[in-house]
Design an enzyme around this catalytic site. Structure first.
Site, PDB file in Angstrom:
ATOM      1  CD  GLU A  76       0.007 -10.504  -8.765  1.00 24.96           C
ATOM      2  OE1 GLU A  76       1.163 -10.265  -8.382  1.00 24.96           O
ATOM      3  OE2 GLU A  76      -0.997  -9.871  -8.358  1.00 24.96           O
ATOM      4  CE  LYS A 101      -6.426  -5.984   6.938  1.00 25.12           C
ATOM      5  NZ  LYS A 101      -6.239  -7.466   7.031  1.00 25.12           N
ATOM      6  CB  CYS A 120       3.983  -8.467  -5.919  1.00 27.87           C
ATOM      7  SG  CYS A 120       5.399  -7.870  -4.963  1.00 27.87           S
TER       8      CYS A 120
END
Length: 465
Positions: free
Chosen positions: A364, A157, A267
């Protein structure tokens, strides 16, 4: 049907993509199982799997401009960045794992002369994969290349925001000659397609790249279903450490790339920039000038470095963090506002005068927002750098090789760069400590994610009574 929006506008629709369901996942698993049992897995020699992967890489090379344009439409990144980094990186990754396809081997283990004992590294079978929107093509290839090279079939996906390059690469895989059912891509949302993949009883491994929050949900679903094998590459709040003796010009350049590349949507972004007190003022001056020089604008403009954020959801999330920083008492040095009047553009932002307990220091942000923090000495910086729940990456800038290596070894991070930032190669493992993930992608280490080890014991002469 899901609508794809152009991030450089205020929601202009570019196309529509089908929205998958649990039924589509079941159909994909059926196709993947059939392919694994007939035309792939142990039924297809490794050299043939490698040849097909190499053909796919060549076709991607032929269509490199198209794939780069789709990436720019997908998530707003600069076309030149996609064409110069993402697409070549994806092609190199496929070619690397194509070379591994016929080198998956076990070993003979000495036991006694009456026994012949060896191991086999066999493909798992049908594996599920869920990828993020920040590097759609790269993440697609990072996932499928080792899985296919080791003989698995894939149900994947892509992000609902950025499915275009995954869809186009599937067409190229078909053109390369991959048999039906080996690579199955289902577009849709996480709470439907993603949930179905992570909890499916006939998917025996799931790999995910994305937020730590979603990673927890996938791990829980995997445990509650069939205890499927899990690989997670999750978030980060990476420290970029710049010592007094660093090459200041290079440190500034790499620090800028480390946080503002890909609109800060990475990230591994070096969002916590720690600068030793002896060069702090000069670094800040140069870093400010460098950040102000960044061209923010149309992803297809030749001089654009920073495009829009991927969506209004992400734009609002980043602006929320900026407001949080202001309320907590941090000082905006530059940026902190929307860029222009249309699209999801945010100015490159630098915060000063922060505290360790602030959200902008701890969490983050996934946007073009950095904090610059002064530190005193090596003991002080190691403590500050490791004061995070994450452990994905870090960087050290110094001319002292002993200091560089000593500091790198003390940092709790899966990757440490010295006098550079963000460099990657297909043969180098990538993954995190702590809440930044489980397992490693890329390199030989990635092969272990997609194989099961079987020990075979052959009796050559032992008799029982």
């Amino acid at each position: 049907m899901g609508q794809m929006e152009l991030p450089s506008t205020d929601g202009k629709v570019t196309t529509s993509v089908s929205e998958g369901t649990q039924k589509d996942v079941n159909l994909a698993v059926d196709a993947a199982e059939k392919a694994f049992e007939t035309t792939w897995g142990l039924n297809c020699p490794g050299n043939k799997r490698g040849l097909l992967l190499s053909k796919l890489a060549s076709l991607m090379e032929e269509h490199a401009d198209e794939l780069a344009a789709l990436e720019a439409l997908n998530n707003g990144k600069a076309f030149n960045a996609a064409r110069g980094k993402d697409v070549p990186g994806a092609i190199a990754c496929i070619r690397y794992f194509a070379g591994w396809a016929d080198k998956i081997s076990g070993r003979v283990i000495e036991t006694t002369e009456e026994r012949f004992t060896y191991t086999r590294h066999e493909p798992i079978g049908v594996v599920g994969q869920i990828i993020p929107w920040n590097f759609p093509l790269l993440m697609f290839i990072w996932k499928i290349a080792p899985a296919l090279a080791t003989g698995n079939t894939v149900v994947l996906k892509p992000s609902e925001f950025t499915p275009l390059t995954a869809i186009r690469t599937c067409h190229l895989a078909k053109e390369a000659g991959f048999p039906p059912g080996i690579l199955n891509v289902i577009t849709g949302y996480g709470n439907t397609v993603g949930s179905a993949i992570s909890s499916h009883m006939r998917i025996h491994k799931v790999a995910f790249t994305g937020s730590t929050l979603v990673g927890r949900k996938i791990m829980e679903a995997a445990a509650k279903s069939n205890l499927k094998n899990v690989t997670l590459e999750l978030g980060g709040k990476s420290p970029n450490i710049i010592f007094n003796d660093a090459d200041l010009e290079q440190a500034v350049h790499w620090a800028m790339l480390g946080i503002f590349l890909n609109q800060g949507q990475s990230c591994l972004a070096g969002s916590r920039i720690f600068v030793q007190e002896g060069i702090y003022d000069e670094f800040l001056k140069r870093f400010t000038d460098k950040s102000r020089s960044i061209k923010v604008g149309d992803p297809f403009a030749p001089d654009t470095f920073q495009g829009p954020q991927v969506s209004k959801i992400q734009y609002d999330r980043i602006m929320g963090y900026i407001e949080s920083g202001k309320k907590d008492g941090a000082r905006i040095h530059i940026g902190g506002e929307r860029h222009g009047s249309e699209g999801y553009f945010i100015q490159p932002t630098i915060f000063l005068d922060t505290r360790p307990d602030m959200r902008i220091v701890k969490e983050e942000i996934f946007g073009p927002v950095s904090v610059v923090i002064k530190f005193k000495d090596e003991e002080d910086i190691v403590r500050q750098a490791n004061d995070t729940v994450y452990g994905l990456a870090a960087a050290v800038f110094t001319k002292d090789v002993n200091r560089a290596i000593t500091t790198a070894h003390k940092l709790k991070a899966g990757t440490v760069w010295v006098n550079c930032y963000g460099l990657s190669n297909p043969n180098v493992p990538f993954g995190g400590y702590k809440q930044s993930g489980i397992g490693r992608e890329m390199g030989e280490y990635a092969l272990a994610n997609y194989t099961e080890v079987k020990a075979v014991n052959v009796n050559l002469g032992m008799k029982t009574t």
